[in-house]
Design a protein around this motif. Structure first.
Motif, PDB file in Angstrom:
ATOM      1  N   MET B   1       0.835  -1.304   0.008  1.00 16.59           N
ATOM      2  CA  MET B   1      -0.005  -0.020  -0.173  1.00 16.59           C
ATOM      3  C   MET B   1       0.951   1.297  -0.168  1.00 16.59           C
ATOM      4  O   MET B   1       1.668   1.304   0.738  1.00 16.59           O
ATOM      5  N   CYS B  18      -5.968   2.019  10.163  1.00 20.27           N
ATOM      6  CA  CYS B  18      -5.119   0.990  10.224  1.00 20.27           C
ATOM      7  C   CYS B  18      -5.141  -0.195  11.264  1.00 20.27           C
ATOM      8  O   CYS B  18      -4.599   0.417  12.411  1.00 20.27           O
ATOM      9  N   PRO B  19      -5.679  -1.170  11.144  1.00 16.49           N
ATOM     10  CA  PRO B  19      -5.631  -2.167  12.160  1.00 16.49           C
ATOM     11  C   PRO B  19      -4.281  -2.687  12.658  1.00 16.49           C
ATOM     12  O   PRO B  19      -4.057  -3.144  13.972  1.00 16.49           O
ATOM     13  N   MET B  20      -3.228  -2.088  11.745  1.00 12.83           N
ATOM     14  CA  MET B  20      -1.715  -2.727  12.299  1.00 12.83           C
ATOM     15  C   MET B  20      -1.117  -1.304  12.919  1.00 12.83           C
ATOM     16  O   MET B  20       0.261  -1.567  13.163  1.00 12.83           O
ATOM     17  N   ALA B  22       0.046   1.032  11.348  1.00 10.61           N
ATOM     18  CA  ALA B  22       1.082   1.232  10.432  1.00 10.61           C
ATOM     19  C   ALA B  22       1.412   2.507   9.825  1.00 10.61           C
ATOM     20  O   ALA B  22       2.280   2.795   9.195  1.00 10.61           O
ATOM     21  N   ILE B  23       0.183   3.411  10.137  1.00 16.49           N
ATOM     22  CA  ILE B  23       0.146   4.497   9.419  1.00 16.49           C
ATOM     23  C   ILE B  23       0.569   5.971  10.454  1.00 16.49           C
ATOM     24  O   ILE B  23       0.069   5.693  11.576  1.00 16.49           O
ATOM     25  N   ILE B  34       3.341   5.253   5.152  1.00 21.24           N
ATOM     26  CA  ILE B  34       3.197   3.796   5.955  1.00 21.24           C
ATOM     27  C   ILE B  34       4.400   3.138   6.310  1.00 21.24           C
ATOM     28  O   ILE B  34       5.341   2.998   5.463  1.00 21.24           O
ATOM     29  N   CYS B  39       2.786  -2.927   7.823  1.00 17.76           N
ATOM     30  CA  CYS B  39       1.798  -3.115   6.807  1.00 17.76           C
ATOM     31  C   CYS B  39       1.557  -4.541   6.460  1.00 17.76           C
ATOM     32  O   CYS B  39       2.476  -5.054   6.033  1.00 17.76           O
ATOM     33  N   VAL B  40       0.127  -5.029   6.756  1.00 15.54           N
ATOM     34  CA  VAL B  40      -0.278  -6.178   6.018  1.00 15.54           C
ATOM     35  C   VAL B  40      -0.771  -6.130   4.932  1.00 15.54           C
ATOM     36  O   VAL B  40      -1.155  -7.260   4.522  1.00 15.54           O
ATOM     37  N   GLU B  41      -0.915  -5.229   4.209  1.00 15.40           N
ATOM     38  CA  GLU B  41      -1.540  -5.196   2.883  1.00 15.40           C
ATOM     39  C   GLU B  41      -3.060  -5.631   2.994  1.00 15.40           C
ATOM     40  O   GLU B  41      -3.529  -6.218   1.992  1.00 15.40           O
ATOM     41  N   CYS B  42      -3.652  -5.009   3.934  1.00  9.82           N
ATOM     42  CA  CYS B  42      -5.110  -5.489   4.085  1.00  9.82           C
ATOM     43  C   CYS B  42      -5.945  -4.829   3.489  1.00  9.82           C
ATOM     44  O   CYS B  42      -7.297  -5.401   3.322  1.00  9.82           O
ATOM     45  N   GLY B  43      -5.731  -3.412   3.005  1.00 13.63           N
ATOM     46  CA  GLY B  43      -6.709  -2.840   2.340  1.00 13.63           C
ATOM     47  C   GLY B  43      -7.792  -1.880   3.159  1.00 13.63           C
ATOM     48  O   GLY B  43      -8.616  -1.284   2.444  1.00 13.63           O
ATOM     49  N   ALA B  44      -7.701  -2.018   4.499  1.00 11.83           N
ATOM     50  CA  ALA B  44      -8.830  -1.163   5.359  1.00 11.83           C
ATOM     51  C   ALA B  44      -8.493   0.241   4.940  1.00 11.83           C
ATOM     52  O   ALA B  44      -9.707   0.756   4.828  1.00 11.83           O
ATOM     53  N   CYS B  45      -7.456   0.747   4.744  1.00 11.91           N
ATOM     54  CA  CYS B  45      -7.321   2.083   4.279  1.00 11.91           C
ATOM     55  C   CYS B  45      -7.915   2.442   2.889  1.00 11.91           C
ATOM     56  O   CYS B  45      -8.722   3.358   2.733  1.00 11.91           O
TER      57      CYS B  45
HETATM   58  S1  SF4 Z   1      -3.226  -1.832   3.963  1.00  8.50           S
HETATM   59 FE1  SF4 Z   1      -3.853  -2.487   6.092  1.00  8.50          FE
HETATM   60  S2  SF4 Z   1      -2.023  -2.564   7.190  1.00  8.50           S
HETATM   61 FE2  SF4 Z   1      -1.592  -1.407   5.279  1.00  8.50          FE
HETATM   62  S3  SF4 Z   1      -1.481   0.661   5.832  1.00  8.50           S
HETATM   63 FE3  SF4 Z   1      -3.689  -0.102   4.927  1.00  8.50          FE
HETATM   64  S4  SF4 Z   1      -4.975  -0.236   6.745  1.00  8.50           S
HETATM   65 FE4  SF4 Z   1      -2.846  -0.235   7.294  1.00  8.50          FE
END
Ligand code: SF4
Ligand code: SF4
Lengths: 224, 279
Positions: B1, B18-20, B22-23, B34, B39-45
């Motif tokens: 991301m 961001c659940p982790m 990371a931001i 980031i 970052c786990v590339e979860c896409g929540a952002c």
């Molecule tokens: S992709 Fe997920 S872990 Fe990475 S910055 Fe976005 S919310 Fe956070």
């Protein structure tokens, strides 16, 4: 996949949380399952759900390319039809109910519709037992959620956990759940607005805004 | 991301999303950044946030004036005002982060999305856990903590050492180089993901032992685990075996996924096979 097993809370706290989902088994009953999945959701939509989802879309989804006026006129109305129309492939579809009578009426109609798909209910053990009994169904299998193992103290307080774990895929972060709780505590958002904001992050459509609103209201009364 | 630094206005809305964790807003650039390792590339952002397409220069100017006047901005908390997030194509081993963390990305090894299989959700059609057997889903990293594959390997190795076999169709099993030792692919061991599920099955007599193993290994790995434990009900829809056993062992188990037994085989090819067997 909807990942609803590990919602945090006491049995009593699931009194307004009944998830019913249908899932095709790969290679066994997934031929031509899309019309059945849509019909399943149509039945759910008739029984006053709190949310429905098709695994990719919730009835209240993020909005892209908003106009600046959206900050004052944010949409909070769920759109059942979009979820139903966008069922495009074999996968889990689900509905969340906040009242047992709605869940039971929905499940009863699903039983009668006889889709041949696996149908699961995710809630407290006792809630599911009561609904099964009322509809004359024998439970086939059961998967219990055991408490989290957290030996290194990573997890936040129970109020944040309850809000965050309603998206089983972890898309509602602890920090964001806490932010929404704080915004309500500070009088900057209503519990209903906060719940609607949290729902949008759960792409499967299993987040329960009715339970979220209640949890936020309770958390604001009982400061920690 | 990635966050497009030309577009970002440093409003900070994405930071708690961001659940982790990371931001963060970089104080030197006043733009959100980031931490790639977290970052786990979860896409929540990228996916979860709503967006506007405002002009970044205009927003920065308004923000500067408001800041000077000590006005408090009160925008919607889930909106990125300039659509600054960008999702790029990933390659292995980093791609594994997205596969296990982004719920709307298809899991190639199973053909279904997510981090596990159909488990007992389709046990009425596709019998996995039979009478007297117990299925386990051992989930790592969730809620909200994340996990690295080497930590999962600690568990799979210990389970394998105790002679426990892994569900063949599970994505973690697919990543093993040796299912009898529980070894995972070397190239992914340091990768961090939001969560993963290991699936196993044992006789009912081994429940206490398996839960003890999970507990003991978890003490040594810096993450959380959550166990789902399943069984088949009897002909009256009752569970008179696992439920009382969990009670006896002192495990609270108030929530469950209940398979209501409405499923059956309907695919023509499979029906034909069943017919042939019956003849
Ligand atoms: S992709 Fe997920 S872990 Fe990475 S910055 Fe976005 S919310 Fe956070
Ligand atoms: S929400 Fe968008 S503009 Fe605001 S800090 Fe994050 S990336 Fe930058």
């Amino acid at each position: 996949m909807t990942n609803t097993l590990h919602r945090y809370g006491s049995a009593e706290s699931f009194r307004d949380d009944y998830i019913i989902f249908a899932i095709p088994a790969k290679g066994l009953n997934d031929d031509d399952c899309i019309p059945k999945l849509k019909d399943f959701l149509r039945i759910c939509a008739k029984h006053n759900p709190a949310n429905i989802g098709n695994g990719n879309r919730s009835s209240l989804a993020p909005e892209k390319g908003l106009k600046p006026s959206a900050h004052w006129t944010r949409n909070k109305k769920p759109d059942w039809n979009k979820v139903i129309d966008e069922v495009g492939k074999s996968g889990t579809v689900s509905a969340v109910f906040a009242h047992e009578n709605d869940a039971q009426a929905c499940f009863d109609e699903v039983v009668k519709a006889d889709f041949g798909l696996s149908v699961n209910m995710s809630t407290s053990v006792e809630n599911a037992k009561r609904v099964a009994k009322a509809c004359g169904v024998s439970r086939h299998s059961v998967e219990y959620a055991l408490p989290f193992n957290d030996p290194h103290d990573h997890l936040p307080n129970s109020q944040v956990l309850e809000l965050s774990t309603m998206c089983g895929h972890g898309m509602v972060s602890f920090n964001f759940a806490k932010k929404m709780l704080d915004m309500v505590r500070e009088g900057r958002r209503t519990p209903e607005d906060a719940a609607a904001t949290l729902v949008r992050f759960c792409p499967c459509g299993v987040y329960n805004p009715v339970r979220a609103k209640r949890l936020i209201e309770e958390a604001c009364k009982e400061q920690r | 991301m990635k966050i497009n630094q030309q577009k970002c206005v440093g409003c900070g809305n994405c930071v708690p999303v961001c659940p982790m964790g990371a931001i963060y807003v970089d104080q030197s650039t006043t733009r959100a950044t980031i931490n790639d390792d977290a970052c786990v590339e979860c896409g929540a952002c990228f996916r979860g946030m709503s967006t506007e397409n405002l002009n970044p220069t205009m927003v920065r100017t308004v923000r500067k004036v408001a800041k000077f006047l000590r006005f408090r901005f009160e925008p919607e908390p889930d909106v990125c005002p300039t659509s600054a997030f960008e999702m790029h194509d990933l390659e292995m081993p980093r791609l594994i982060r997205q596969i296990f963390s982004d719920p709307v990305v298809e899991h190639k090894s199973t053909g279904i999305k997510g981090r596990g299989t159909e488990e007992v959700k389709t046990n009425d059609v596709n019998p996995r856990v039979g009478a007297g057997e117990v299925g386990y889903t051992i989930e790592f990293g969730r809620p909200g903590v994340g996990v690295r594959f080497f930590e999962i390997q600690n568990m799979t190795r210990e389970l394998a050492r105790n002679g426990i076999t892994f569900e063949k169709k599970n994505p973690i099993t697919h990543l093993m180089t040796n299912t009898s030792t529980g070894d995972l692919r070397e190239d992914i061991l340091q990768e961090k993901i939001l969560s993963a599920i290991v699936e196993i099955k044992t006789e009912i007599t081994r429940v206490e032992e398996v839960l003890r193993i999970v507990h003991d290994v978890n003490d040594k790995i810096d993450t959380v685990t959550a166990v789902g434990i399943s069984t088949r009900c009897d002909e009256n829809g009752e569970d008179k075996i696992l439920d009382p056993l969990l009670e006896e062992l002192g495990f609270v188990h108030v929530r469950a996924k209940t398979n209501m037994g409405l499923g059956r085989v309907t695919n023509q090819i499979e029906l034909k096979k069943i017919e042939e067997i019956n003849i």
